[in-house]
Each structure stands twice: as structure tokens, then as C-alpha cells.
Design an enzyme around this catalytic site. Sequence first.
Site, short mmCIF file in Angstrom:
data_model
loop_
_atom_site.label_atom_id
_atom_site.label_comp_id
_atom_site.label_asym_id
_atom_site.label_seq_id
_atom_site.Cartn_x
_atom_site.Cartn_y
_atom_site.Cartn_z
N ASN A 223 0.84 -1.20 0.00
CA ASN A 223 0.00 0.00 0.00
C ASN A 223 0.88 1.25 0.00
O ASN A 223 2.10 1.15 -0.07
CB ASN A 223 -0.95 -0.01 1.20
CG ASN A 223 -0.21 -0.16 2.52
OD1 ASN A 223 0.59 0.67 2.91
ND2 ASN A 223 -0.50 -1.27 3.23
N ALA A 289 1.17 1.06 11.73
CA ALA A 289 1.47 0.39 10.46
C ALA A 289 0.20 0.15 9.65
O ALA A 289 -0.86 -0.16 10.19
CB ALA A 289 2.18 -0.94 10.71
N ASP A 320 -5.17 -9.75 12.48
CA ASP A 320 -5.26 -8.36 12.90
C ASP A 320 -4.26 -8.16 14.05
O ASP A 320 -4.49 -8.64 15.17
CB ASP A 320 -6.69 -8.04 13.36
CG ASP A 320 -6.89 -6.56 13.63
OD1 ASP A 320 -6.01 -5.94 14.25
OD2 ASP A 320 -7.93 -6.02 13.21
N ILE A 321 -3.17 -7.50 13.77
CA ILE A 321 -2.08 -7.42 14.75
C ILE A 321 -2.51 -6.70 16.03
O ILE A 321 -2.31 -7.20 17.14
CB ILE A 321 -0.85 -6.72 14.14
CG1 ILE A 321 -0.27 -7.58 13.01
CG2 ILE A 321 0.21 -6.45 15.20
CD1 ILE A 321 0.88 -6.94 12.27
N VAL A 322 -3.12 -5.53 15.88
CA VAL A 322 -3.45 -4.76 17.08
C VAL A 322 -4.51 -5.47 17.92
O VAL A 322 -4.44 -5.48 19.16
CB VAL A 322 -3.91 -3.33 16.69
CG1 VAL A 322 -5.24 -3.33 15.95
CG2 VAL A 322 -3.98 -2.44 17.92
N PHE A 337 -4.75 2.95 15.07
CA PHE A 337 -4.90 4.01 14.07
C PHE A 337 -5.91 3.55 13.03
O PHE A 337 -5.94 2.37 12.65
CB PHE A 337 -3.58 4.34 13.41
CG PHE A 337 -2.74 5.31 14.19
CD1 PHE A 337 -2.53 6.59 13.73
CD2 PHE A 337 -2.19 4.94 15.41
CE1 PHE A 337 -1.78 7.49 14.47
CE2 PHE A 337 -1.44 5.82 16.15
CZ PHE A 337 -1.23 7.11 15.67
N LYS A 355 -11.98 -3.90 18.79
CA LYS A 355 -10.63 -4.42 18.98
C LYS A 355 -10.13 -4.26 20.42
O LYS A 355 -8.98 -4.57 20.73
CB LYS A 355 -9.67 -3.73 18.01
CG LYS A 355 -10.03 -4.00 16.55
CD LYS A 355 -9.00 -3.42 15.59
CE LYS A 355 -9.38 -3.69 14.15
NZ LYS A 355 -8.36 -3.23 13.18
#
Length: 421
Positions: A223, A289, A320-322, A337, A355
Site C-alpha cells: 500500500n 502500520a 489483525d495485529i493490534v 490508528f 478491537k
Amino acid sequence: MSFDLSVFANKNIILAVTGGIAAYKSAILVRRLKDYGFNVRVVMTKGAQAFITPLTFQALSGNPVHTELLDTEAEAGMGHIELARWADLILVAPASCDSLAKFVAGLADDLLSTLYLATKAPVWVAPAMNQQMWAAKATQRNLNTLVEDGVHVIMPAAGAQACGDVGLGRMPEPEEIAEQVKDYFHKAQRALAEKFGLLAGKKVTITAGPTREAIDPVRYISNHSTGKMGFAIAAACYAAGAKVTLLAGPVSLDTPNGVRRINVSSAMKMLDESLHQLEEGCDIFIATAAVADYRVAEVAEHKIKKAGDELNVALVKNPDIVATIAQQSKRPFMVGFAAETRNVEEYAAGKLVAKKLDMIACNDVSRKDIGFASDENAMTVFFAEQYQMEKRDLEKASKQEIAQQLVEAVHDALHNEIDPV
């Protein structure tokens, strides 16, 4: 290595120039110190004026040059006292044999020697002289005494001298001296930040930039993220006293000063490293990120050759990392973010709850004047319910300024959490 020069904007340096051929280097030194953002005033002895004019230093420093002990234009005629109080550092470069001897003897028969006795600021000397004068026992005795008195000595360099001799005694290059001054103030600033900063003692992990999801050995999905916002936040966290680890996707940015950088490429590698940072200890996790939502199901071992008008590539969803980090038992303070193109605040508020984040910052990347690739940004910050804090609108500003405001928001939330009943 990048460095935030704004920390030096209120630091005052007196550059004292004594008699010696190396005085020409002092003119360059003024420029280098000014380049770092220091305020510089120049003091010249009569000997120095025989080698270079006060007008040169006035033009370079942007300030009047001080040459006389009794200054009729100074307040109460006591220019040396005013200068002594103004200085955060007195740098004598070049420092002649005569000036060193005066400091040791406690003489006060000119502006510089009087200034030396009247200041509480640190004093640095950069001796420059003939190699035999440097080696003389009297000079070495004086230097030892000055060191015992707390004076910092910048050791001379060796090489050919103006008199034709070869040996120790050359004043180091201006760039080297300016670098040492910068490092001194940076370390002092860091020590204060580690003790009194908004994030003093906190361990912060930040993800920044894009990820690359390989299709074959030469192609990938990615991206437009440049990592600028994440890198700015890393610098701001470090300036606030935190120990910062930056997990950086593929970007072309210098590592912020003092920040530990770990380069990653794919979403899976970023997740693995994020979990590892949790094991090492993490108080705050900031996920800036732009992680690819999908990756290729099967990465081709060799470059895919063109064959026909269409190419079908199966994709699978990336973790989904966060959200994954937020679900861990040793959960840090979580900052997410949201980069959206429409319904920005609505989507961001939804992500905050879904989340299980503590805080989320959202921006509209459809705007051409902020977001990806821009040096400026504007954001709205939401907080989880337990912090009982209203949303904050961060108006358009440089990403460095936005980063500082985000650090303040994190600090305020950490000190405003309401214990659950």
C-alpha cells in the site's frame, strides 16, 4: 541518523576565540553550531582579533561580538556578568596556552578570563598550539588542573602545523566539535526526559509503514504508507523519556535518534515480532502500520510468467495485529490508528470497541493535503469508556507536532483511567 534540532533552540553557547591561526576554524564552528539550532554569542580576545575580525563573527552569529571587559552598553556596565548568566555552555576554541594559564591562575584581566570565573555554566576548551608548547610540562600541568576543576578538554589532533612542525596541537575540525556539543546537550536532555518526561521509564513498541505480501520472488501486494507518522511518533516517545522499539515495514526513512529499529516485511513477521516485544516487556503498544489485510495463499517459488489476459491469485486474510496484541494476558496500553476514506469517525469509534483498544487516532486519507506521503496530518482521537475523556481533534499540523500531541494524549489517558467497580 535523524535528530530533532528543536531541543537546542533555547540553548545558549558562548564561543570564546583566543589568539591563534586556528581562529579561522572558529568561524566555521559558529556556522555548524547555528545549523544545530544553538544561540551563539562570540567573545574575542585581543590576540584573536589579530587573526580574524569581529565583523566576521557578527555576520555569522547574528549577534554583536564581545571584546571588552568594561562594556558601556551593557546593563550597569557589567557585560561579563550578563554573559556569564546567559550561557548554557562556554566553549573556548581555539584555546591558547595563555588562556589556559589564566584560567588556572584565576586571573581576571580581560573579558574571557573574567567570564571564566563568573559563570556557573560548563566550560569546554579546545587547545590549539605548537606541538612543543602542547607537550611542555607547564601546559600539561595546567590541563590537569583544569580537568580537576571540572573543565572539559577537547583533545587536539595531530598533523602538520602552520609553523611547519608536525605533531599534536591542531584544533579539531569544527564539525567534530559541534557534534560533541550537540551530543552533550542531547544526553542532558535525555537524562531529564528519562526522569521527568511524559513517558518516563515506559517501554513503547510502535509499528510503522506498510507490509509487503509476496506473490512470487519479484512481486508483492502493498500500500501507499510511507511510515512518516509512525517514525514521528517514535521520535516523540523517545523525547518523552520512553524506551522505544520501532517495528518498521519497508520504508526509506532514517531511524529516529535513540530508537531501536527492527525491520520487518510481511504482516506475519510483524505479528511475530510484536508478540516477541510483549514477551520482552511492553507498557504501550502503538499500531500505526498499514498492515495488508490479505496475503497470497500460496507464494510462487519462481517468477510467474505472463500467460493470457488474466491471473487469478487466491488471497487469505492476515491476522489483525493490534487486536491480537490487545487480547494477550499481559496486555499493554493499546493505541490503534484508523486510516479511512469515508465515515472516518464512525469507523474509528467502532474499531475502538471491537478491537478492545484504549485509544484510537483516525484520519481521512482521501484528503490530498494530509495522510500518506504528506508531511502534515490531522486526526481525531477517541478514548475507551473507562478513561472518561472526550475526543480530541488534532488540527492540521506537521506530523512531528501531531506526534507530540498524541504522546500527551497517551500520558493523559494513562493518568486518567477509572478503576472498574
